[in-house]
Design an enzyme around this catalytic site. Structure first.
Site, PDB file in Angstrom:
ATOM      1  N   GLU A   1      47.001 -51.746  94.340  1.00  0.00           N
ATOM      2  CA  GLU A   1      47.991 -50.869  93.713  1.00  0.00           C
ATOM      3  C   GLU A   1      48.260 -49.661  94.605  1.00  0.00           C
ATOM      4  O   GLU A   1      47.367 -48.849  94.854  1.00  0.00           O
ATOM      5  CB  GLU A   1      47.456 -50.419  92.351  1.00  0.00           C
ATOM      6  CG  GLU A   1      48.305 -49.369  91.654  1.00  0.00           C
ATOM      7  CD  GLU A   1      47.625 -48.782  90.426  1.00  0.00           C
ATOM      8  OE1 GLU A   1      48.225 -47.901  89.796  1.00  0.00           O
ATOM      9  OE2 GLU A   1      46.495 -49.198  90.106  1.00  0.00           O
TER      10      GLU A   1
ATOM     11  N   ASP B   1      43.654 -49.151  89.915  1.00  0.00           N
ATOM     12  CA  ASP B   1      42.919 -47.995  89.402  1.00  0.00           C
ATOM     13  C   ASP B   1      42.234 -48.328  88.083  1.00  0.00           C
ATOM     14  O   ASP B   1      42.731 -49.150  87.297  1.00  0.00           O
ATOM     15  CB  ASP B   1      43.868 -46.808  89.177  1.00  0.00           C
ATOM     16  CG  ASP B   1      44.430 -46.267  90.487  1.00  0.00           C
ATOM     17  OD1 ASP B   1      43.859 -46.587  91.541  1.00  0.00           O
ATOM     18  OD2 ASP B   1      45.447 -45.541  90.439  1.00  0.00           O
TER      19      ASP B   1
ATOM     20  N   ASP C   1      42.206 -47.150  85.187  1.00  0.00           N
ATOM     21  CA  ASP C   1      42.815 -46.389  84.091  1.00  0.00           C
ATOM     22  C   ASP C   1      43.814 -47.284  83.363  1.00  0.00           C
ATOM     23  O   ASP C   1      43.926 -48.474  83.658  1.00  0.00           O
ATOM     24  CB  ASP C   1      43.507 -45.125  84.625  1.00  0.00           C
ATOM     25  CG  ASP C   1      44.583 -45.433  85.673  1.00  0.00           C
ATOM     26  OD1 ASP C   1      44.973 -46.624  85.810  1.00  0.00           O
ATOM     27  OD2 ASP C   1      45.040 -44.501  86.354  1.00  0.00           O
TER      28      ASP C   1
ATOM     29  N   ASP D   1      47.133 -47.336  83.397  1.00  0.00           N
ATOM     30  CA  ASP D   1      48.181 -47.890  84.260  1.00  0.00           C
ATOM     31  C   ASP D   1      47.645 -49.039  85.108  1.00  0.00           C
ATOM     32  O   ASP D   1      48.319 -50.053  85.309  1.00  0.00           O
ATOM     33  CB  ASP D   1      48.745 -46.795  85.182  1.00  0.00           C
ATOM     34  CG  ASP D   1      49.704 -45.868  84.443  1.00  0.00           C
ATOM     35  OD1 ASP D   1      50.170 -46.260  83.359  1.00  0.00           O
ATOM     36  OD2 ASP D   1      49.970 -44.763  84.946  1.00  0.00           O
TER      37      ASP D   1
END
Length: 656
Positions: free
Chosen positions: A438, A518, A520, A522
């Protein structure tokens, strides 16, 4: 290399070197040979083997209720109201029939066609295998007003079968409780969601049976244990409605048949929706045949033959002026087909592909008759289906042009790779890994921190196309999707394959494809978008065991010269407990919000180094459930998605 095959020991190689594994020792020595693997999948397979015995009793007409309980200590109890395993003396084995069933591989009533006409159980190893892989197992049998019991440790009986009490007159059945061996399995904690999906599936596939699933580890607000009851009066007809519930139906009807052809019971339910995927779920004796087989071939042949004939007779094809292909009739199709075969022959990579030739003709005939009757009786709905087929053909032609454009650029002799791809030097796919990373920032760190010999990096910009909501050819118009396809060396609809949507992975360039995002919300969304792409366009990659998700750490905790990476909140708490008496006094915690916050050395050490990293392998444990979850999470209907997230937000681990 094994010891007895080393050059120095050749002269000493004799009968004494040959090890004979007695009884269930073979199962404990090579557990993966018997249950598939020793991770989460194999752990849950133990439950399926025990439940399959109860289902066999139900198929034979002797069982109506099955109770599955996850106990507080992660042991499992399965109880049914079948006939109960026989406890009388087995002449050949010179012991109780119950002990034979529990301690001898391939022993049981399913091998006697007089006892069971058909039986489930994917590997056919049965409850004795579960016994072998459990530290402790207790069996209770209820027969003739009496309760019988035997206990085992690692498959070995602790005492002969004995009578331990009485039960109500007419009460029959078997209760099995087992504790999986933590020295064999890499995980021993059962997931409610996985068992929930399989019990729901079994209830749909065996209408009239009641299956209760209870989790004694979780208490509801009223103090009761978490529990669900699965029961279906309409069988696969109800199943296909459930699977289609996250889509927009094209027609409200379910085209349904329940018949027997050539001695083979066949049940099938068909719906159409406004989407662009074909979702066909097939079962043989309750086993999900994820690789298809002769029953699916018979189904597809009948569908194409009958719908094409109807479309031609209605002049719909003349007006449209498009050439119809078999796959056009299956776009937006969602179907469940369940057959019962006395002696199934399984083949394929995971032994989940039906090979019995006689089943193809039986299914072809049954589906053909039912579909012909439906189309004749429902002309309005038939026209809607045919119009959808014409639309699919038009889109397929557009998709072919887009796909050919991609494949003209695809890797041939090492050329035509995406510009952003930092390839590895090795050309051996078995040792090569591709990281889908990402963002450019994390991609830069990954390129610097990787092992250039076998690790390739492909940075992805932002969120890729949600293919769940897009027509098939739209994916090939997306740069990010094209980059992934080109980098992998995958082609579609080549070598004369009649299905232009089938991915050909024969020239797959990397045997490990690792999604690295990541830690998280997202990042999780991007994980799901990429998994959806593979599940819908390239399921062969998942089936081949090639897709993984990287696990970056959430924290770096330090006290003085001591520092550790913590991948979960629990690990962080453990660090604080160990070095700070549970408080944060003197402990420095660095929270990683993204991969880009780590320097190349840290990224290698925590997330990319094969010696220290943690990878989650993506596999399709339950195809129907995966289908439902992907269409629900990535589709247009907000309500079920919100409900799912609210229920699973704290502990969801969506592993398709």
């Amino acid at each position: 290399m094994s010891e007895e095959l080393t050059p120095n020991s050749g002269s000493n190689y004799s009968a004494s070197n040959i090890q004979v594994l007695e009884g269930l020792e073979a199962v404990r020595k090579r557990p993966a040979m018997y249950i598939g693997d020793i991770s989460e999948k194999g752990l849950h397979h133990l439950v399926y083997e025990v439940v399959d015995n109860s289902i066999d009793e139900a198929l034979a007409g002797y069982c109506t209720h099955i109770e599955v309980t996850i106990n507080e200590d992660n042991s499992i109890t399965v109880q049914d109201n079948g006939r109960g395993i026989p406890v009388d003396f087995h002449e050949k084995e010179k012991k109780s029939a119950l002990e034979v069933v529990m301690t001898v591989l391939h022993a049981g009533g399913k091998f006697d066609k007089g006892s069971y006409k058909v039986s489930g159980g994917l590997h056919g190893v049965g409850v004795s295998c579960v016994n072998a892989l459990s530290t402790h197992m207790t069996t209770n049998v209820f027969r003739g007003g009496k309760v019988y019991q035997q206990e085992y440790e690692c498959g070995k009986p602790l005492y002969p079968v004995k009578e331990v009490g009485t039960c109500a007159p007419g009460m029959t059945g078997t209760r099995q409780t087992f504790w999986p061996d933590g020295n064999i399995f890499t995980v021993t904690e059962y997931k409610y969601s996985i068992l929930q999906a399989r019990m729901r599936e079994l209830a749909y596939l065996n209408k009239g049976i009641t299956i209760t699933l209870t989790d004694k580890r979780v208490k509801e607000e009223d103090g009761s244990f978490k529990q669900e009851v699965f029961h279906s009066e309409e069988g696969v007809k109800e199943f296909v409605r459930f699977l289609n519930s996250t889509n927009t139906p094209l027609i409200d009807d379910v085209i349904y048949l329940n018949t027997e052809k050539q001695g083979i019971p066949i049940e099938c339910a068909i719906m159409y929706n406004t989407g662009f995927r074909e979702n066909l779920h097939s079962y043989v004796n309750n086993i999900n045949t994820i690789e298809g087989g002769t029953h699916e071939a018979g189904f597809r042949t009948a569908l194409t033959r009958v719908l094409k004939k109807y479309a031609e007779e209605s002049k719909a094809l003349e007006k449209a002026k498009v050439e119809i292909s078999g796959e056009d009739f299956r776009e937006g199709l969602i179907a469940v087909i369940s057959v019962k075969v006395a002696e199934p022959q399984f083949e394929g990579q995971t032994k989940t592909k039906l090979g019995n030739n006689e089943v193809s003709g039986a299914v072809n005939q049954a589906v053909g008759e039912a579909l012909t009757y439906y189309l004749e009786e429902h002309p309005k709905e038939a026209k809607v289906i045919v119009d959808k087929v014409v639309l699919a053909a038009t889109a397929r032609i557009a998709a072919r042009k887009a796909r050919e454009s991609v494949q003209r650029k695809s890797p041939m002799g090492g050329g035509g790779l995406p510009g952003k791809l930092a390839d590895c030097s090795s050309r051996n796919p078995e040792e090569c890994e591709l990281f889908l990373v990402e963002g450019d920032s994390a991609g830069g760190s990954a390129k610097q921190g990787r092992s250039r010999q076998f690790q390739a990096i492909l940075p992805l910009r932002g969120k890729i196309l949600n293919v769940e909501k897009a027509m098939w050819h739209k994916a090939f118009e997306s740069d990010e999707v094209n980059n992934i396809i080109q980098a992998l060396g995958i082609r579609f609809g080549v070598d004369g394959d009649e299905d232009s949507k089938k991915a050909n992975i024969d020239k797959l360039r990397y045997y490990k494809i690792i999604i690295m995002t990541d830690a998280d919300v997202d990042g999780s969304h991007i994980d799901t978008l990429i998994m959806t792409l593979f599940y819908r366009y390239m399921p062969e990659v998942i089936q081949g065991g090639h897709l993984y998700i990287a696990t970056p750490p959430l924290y770096k905790c330090s006290k003085g010269k001591i520092s550790e990476y913590c991948y979960t909140d629990e690990e962080r708490q453990a660090f604080m407990q160990k070095y700070g008496d549970g408080s944060e006094n003197g402990i420095h915690t660095q929270r990683y919000k993204g991969l880009g916050e780590m320097n190349p050395e840290q990224l290698w050490e925590t997330t990319m180094n094969p010696e220290t990293r943690m990878l989650k392998q993506v596999h399709i444990e339950n195809a129907a459930e995966a289908d439902y979850i992907f269409s629900m999470l990535m589709g247009d209907d907000v309500a079920p998605r919100r409900e799912f997230i609210e229920k699973n937000a704290t502990y969801a681990n969506i592993d398709a």
